[in-house]
Design a protein around this motif. Structure first.
Motif, PDB file in Angstrom:
ATOM      1  N   LYS A  16       0.795  -1.217   0.000  1.00 50.86           N
ATOM      2  CA  LYS A  16       0.000   0.000   0.000  1.00 50.86           C
ATOM      3  C   LYS A  16       0.832   1.273   0.000  1.00 50.86           C
ATOM      4  CE  LYS A  16      -4.012  -2.063   2.229  1.00 50.86           C
ATOM      5  NZ  LYS A  16      -4.931  -2.031   3.353  1.00 50.86           N
ATOM      6  N   ARG A  19       1.921   1.672  -3.463  1.00 51.87           N
ATOM      7  CA  ARG A  19       0.831   1.357  -4.383  1.00 51.87           C
ATOM      8  C   ARG A  19       1.281   0.418  -5.499  1.00 51.87           C
ATOM      9  NH1 ARG A  19      -1.377   7.389  -4.660  1.00 51.87           N
ATOM     10  NH2 ARG A  19      -0.108   7.321  -6.514  1.00 51.87           N
ATOM     11  N   TRP A  44      -9.100  -6.790 -12.424  1.00 49.08           N
ATOM     12  CA  TRP A  44      -8.988  -6.081 -11.147  1.00 49.08           C
ATOM     13  C   TRP A  44      -8.154  -4.812 -11.320  1.00 49.08           C
ATOM     14  CZ3 TRP A  44      -5.290  -4.421  -7.749  1.00 49.08           C
ATOM     15  CH2 TRP A  44      -5.726  -4.104  -6.462  1.00 49.08           C
ATOM     16  N   HIS A  48      -8.905  -0.712 -10.492  1.00 43.66           N
ATOM     17  CA  HIS A  48      -8.166  -0.111  -9.372  1.00 43.66           C
ATOM     18  C   HIS A  48      -7.003   0.732  -9.896  1.00 43.66           C
ATOM     19  CE1 HIS A  48     -10.420  -3.284  -7.348  1.00 43.66           C
ATOM     20  NE2 HIS A  48     -10.337  -2.515  -6.284  1.00 43.66           N
ATOM     21  N   GLU A  50      -5.854   3.283  -8.750  1.00 44.22           N
ATOM     22  CA  GLU A  50      -5.028   3.849  -7.685  1.00 44.22           C
ATOM     23  C   GLU A  50      -3.722   3.068  -7.502  1.00 44.22           C
ATOM     24  OE1 GLU A  50      -7.810   0.912  -5.667  1.00 44.22           O
ATOM     25  OE2 GLU A  50      -7.974   2.416  -7.248  1.00 44.22           O
ATOM     26  N   VAL A  51      -3.661   1.860  -8.041  1.00 40.77           N
ATOM     27  CA  VAL A  51      -2.424   1.072  -8.018  1.00 40.77           C
ATOM     28  C   VAL A  51      -1.531   1.620  -9.128  1.00 40.77           C
ATOM     29  CG1 VAL A  51      -1.430  -1.223  -8.351  1.00 40.77           C
ATOM     30  CG2 VAL A  51      -3.572  -0.955  -7.086  1.00 40.77           C
TER      31      VAL A  51
END
Length: 143
Positions: A16, A19, A44, A48, A50-51
């Motif tokens: 996290k 990322r 996925w 997402h 944000e990764v």
């Protein structure tokens, strides 16, 4: 790192703070299930954004040795064609995910595993590593 997915063929962790998604192959060869698991991860990743990045790697000393020959023995030509096309689509899909994809080839890769790595934005390998396109020796055409 936070475990995100655990499948028969892959371990997936999310780091996290930077990322980053780590995808580790559990086997030295690509199985039919590996392709299905990778398809789920690509879906996925699109959901997402944000990764920032994806690191493809292996729990073994090299990235992979291509297809699992035991699985291919009983397949019809139509099934083989299907899985080769699936590999092509997955490699192409990695090119189009919004994240930067890095393939850690470690000591090298061969066959279908190397083809999969070609879909990454960057490929890194240890000095002295080997890349082997051995499709013809296996009686196959590259995807």
């Amino acid at each position: 790192m936070t475990p995100l997915f655990q499948t028969e063929t892959l371990k997936v962790f999310l780091q996290k703070d930077v990322r980053n998604l780590y995808v580790q192959f559990q086997d030295k060869t690509l199985k039919k299930q590996t392709l299905l698991d990778l398809r789920d991860i690509i879906d996925w990743l699109h959901a997402h954004i944000e990764v920032d990045s994806v690191l493809l790697g292996s729990t073994h000393s090299d990235f992979g040795n291509g297809w699992n020959p035991e699985e291919w023995k009983g397949l019809s030509s139509k099934e083989i064609e299907f899985y080769i096309e699936e590999l092509r689509q997955i490699s192409f899909a990695f090119i189009h995910v919004p994240q930067t994809v890095v393939a850690d080839l470690k000591r090298g890769a061969s066959g279908a595993s190397l083809e999969l790595a070609l879909g990454a934005d960057l490929r890194i390998m240890e000095e002295g590593g080997r890349l082997v396109f051995d499709h013809l020796q296996q009686g196959m055409a590259p995807a």
